[in-house]
Enzyme design. Structure first.
Site, PDB file in Angstrom:
ATOM      1  N   HIS A  62     -68.729  44.151 -78.676  1.00 55.07           N
ATOM      2  CA  HIS A  62     -69.519  43.822 -79.830  1.00 55.07           C
ATOM      3  C   HIS A  62     -69.077  43.102 -80.826  1.00 55.07           C
ATOM      4  CE1 HIS A  62     -72.107  47.744 -78.690  1.00 55.07           C
ATOM      5  NE2 HIS A  62     -72.922  46.717 -78.136  1.00 55.07           N
ATOM      6  N   GLU A  65     -67.448  44.156 -84.167  1.00 59.76           N
ATOM      7  CA  GLU A  65     -66.619  45.116 -84.048  1.00 59.76           C
ATOM      8  C   GLU A  65     -65.065  44.663 -83.598  1.00 59.76           C
ATOM      9  OE1 GLU A  65     -68.081  48.121 -81.101  1.00 59.76           O
ATOM     10  OE2 GLU A  65     -70.191  48.325 -82.408  1.00 59.76           O
ATOM     11  N   HIS A 211     -64.821  50.904 -79.368  1.00 61.76           N
ATOM     12  CA  HIS A 211     -65.997  50.329 -80.438  1.00 61.76           C
ATOM     13  C   HIS A 211     -65.848  51.016 -81.753  1.00 61.76           C
ATOM     14  CE1 HIS A 211     -68.963  48.831 -77.257  1.00 61.76           C
ATOM     15  NE2 HIS A 211     -68.105  49.464 -76.445  1.00 61.76           N
ATOM     16  N   GLU A 270     -65.197  55.567 -80.451  1.00 54.40           N
ATOM     17  CA  GLU A 270     -65.792  55.210 -81.564  1.00 54.40           C
ATOM     18  C   GLU A 270     -64.934  55.159 -82.847  1.00 54.40           C
ATOM     19  OE1 GLU A 270     -68.294  53.331 -81.618  1.00 54.40           O
ATOM     20  OE2 GLU A 270     -69.712  53.845 -80.146  1.00 54.40           O
TER      21      GLU A 270
END
Length: 300
Positions: A62, A65, A211, A270
């Site tokens: 992404h 990110e 991420h 994450e």
């Protein structure tokens, strides 16, 4: 002198410059290209180690990110420095890890998107055929800092053939835009195809997709994960203070596809906590957490 400092926004040019400098300083680092982006930017892979246990980390699926690319490159430098000096890294013998494992890192899966998120339309130029289209997809705003997708407005982590149709229906995003559009079909985007082909070429023991944000570890997929996956996730949680989470109602991600395709452990990390893009001043604390997690992945 430290090469990857973690004190600046991290785009494609910074990535290439750091790879070149690290290769020069540490000749045992091996690099290659797994494919190219929509704009033809090459997607680099960095290899450390010669062992038979193959491990894979990736970042910046992404665009907003991009700090995950910086996390991975900082780890590359710390690993290489410890190996070259024959010293321990956080108590870990990197000479042993180098002999026993082969770590493959793709630090920036989505280079076009990262450039767009960091530089806006200046990152592609006014003469690019998609200049006007991108502006429309971004609701007329020149602020692309929240952009997640690739240059064609496709979310690369919704591109994999793991119940892709279910994810498409769940997302209910009709067309290209900053986030959550699954594309016209699985692996229709060059970056996602490159990742799938790269993964199929190597016998990875496990994979980790980095991420942001949430300080969580996703370790399962539709009960297809091996029995050891939860235990491994708990170990990663112990060294990072991140919470292992059994995720539901999510499909078509890289980790999902890896688990489904190979029935081996796959994880989504994450990193950090807050609102994407995470500010660069959080980098030291995020790295402090995830560096131990990366090291643990080399020994499980």
């Amino acid at each position: 002198m430290t090469i990857v400092r973690g004190n600046e926004n991290y785009g494609y040019s910074e990535l290439l410059a750091h790879i070149a400098r690290l290769e020069e300083k540490y000749p045992f680092i091996r690099t290659d290209t797994i494919g190219t982006s929509v704009m033809g930017r090459r997607i680099p892979v960095v290899r450390l180690g010669t062992g038979e246990h193959h491990i894979h980390f990736n970042g910046a699926f992404h665009a907003n990110e991009w700090i995950t690319s910086l996390l991975l490159m900082k780890f590359v430098e710390d690993y290489a420095d410890a190996y070259a000096a024959g010293t321990l890294l956080r108590g870990c013998d990197m000479n042993e890890r180098f002999r026993q494992t082969s770590l493959w890192i793709v630090p920036m899966v989505n280079p076009d998107g990262v450039e767009l998120a960091l530089k806006g339309l200046e990152g592609i130029g006014q003469d690019h055929p998609q200049y006007t289209q991108l502006l429309e997809w971004n609701s007329g705003s020149h602020d692309f800092s929240g952009w997640k997708a690739n240059l064609r407005g496709v979310d690369l982590n919704d591109q994999f053939p793991a119940h892709w149709e279910t994810e498409k229906e769940r997302r209910e995003v009709p067309g290209p835009g900053p986030r959550d559009y699954t594309g016209e079909s699985p692996l229709c985007e060059p970056e996602a195809r490159a990742m799938a082909e790269f993964t199929r070429r190597h016998p990875f023991r496990l994979v980790m997709a980095f991420h942001t944000q949430g300080k969580e570890i996703y370790w399962n997929y539709r009960d297809m994960e091996p029995a050891e996956a939860e235990t491994m996730a708990n170990r990663f949680g112990a060294v990072s203070r991140y919470l292992p989470v059994k995720l539901t109602d999510s499909d078509a991600g890289y980790k999902d596809w890896f688990i489904q395709e190979f029935r081996k452990p796959g994880f989504t990390i994450e990193a950090g906590f807050g609102v994407n893009p995470l500010p660069i001043d959080q980098f030291p604390s995020i790295y402090e957490d995830v560096a131990g997690l990366m090291l643990e992945a080399l020994v499980v």
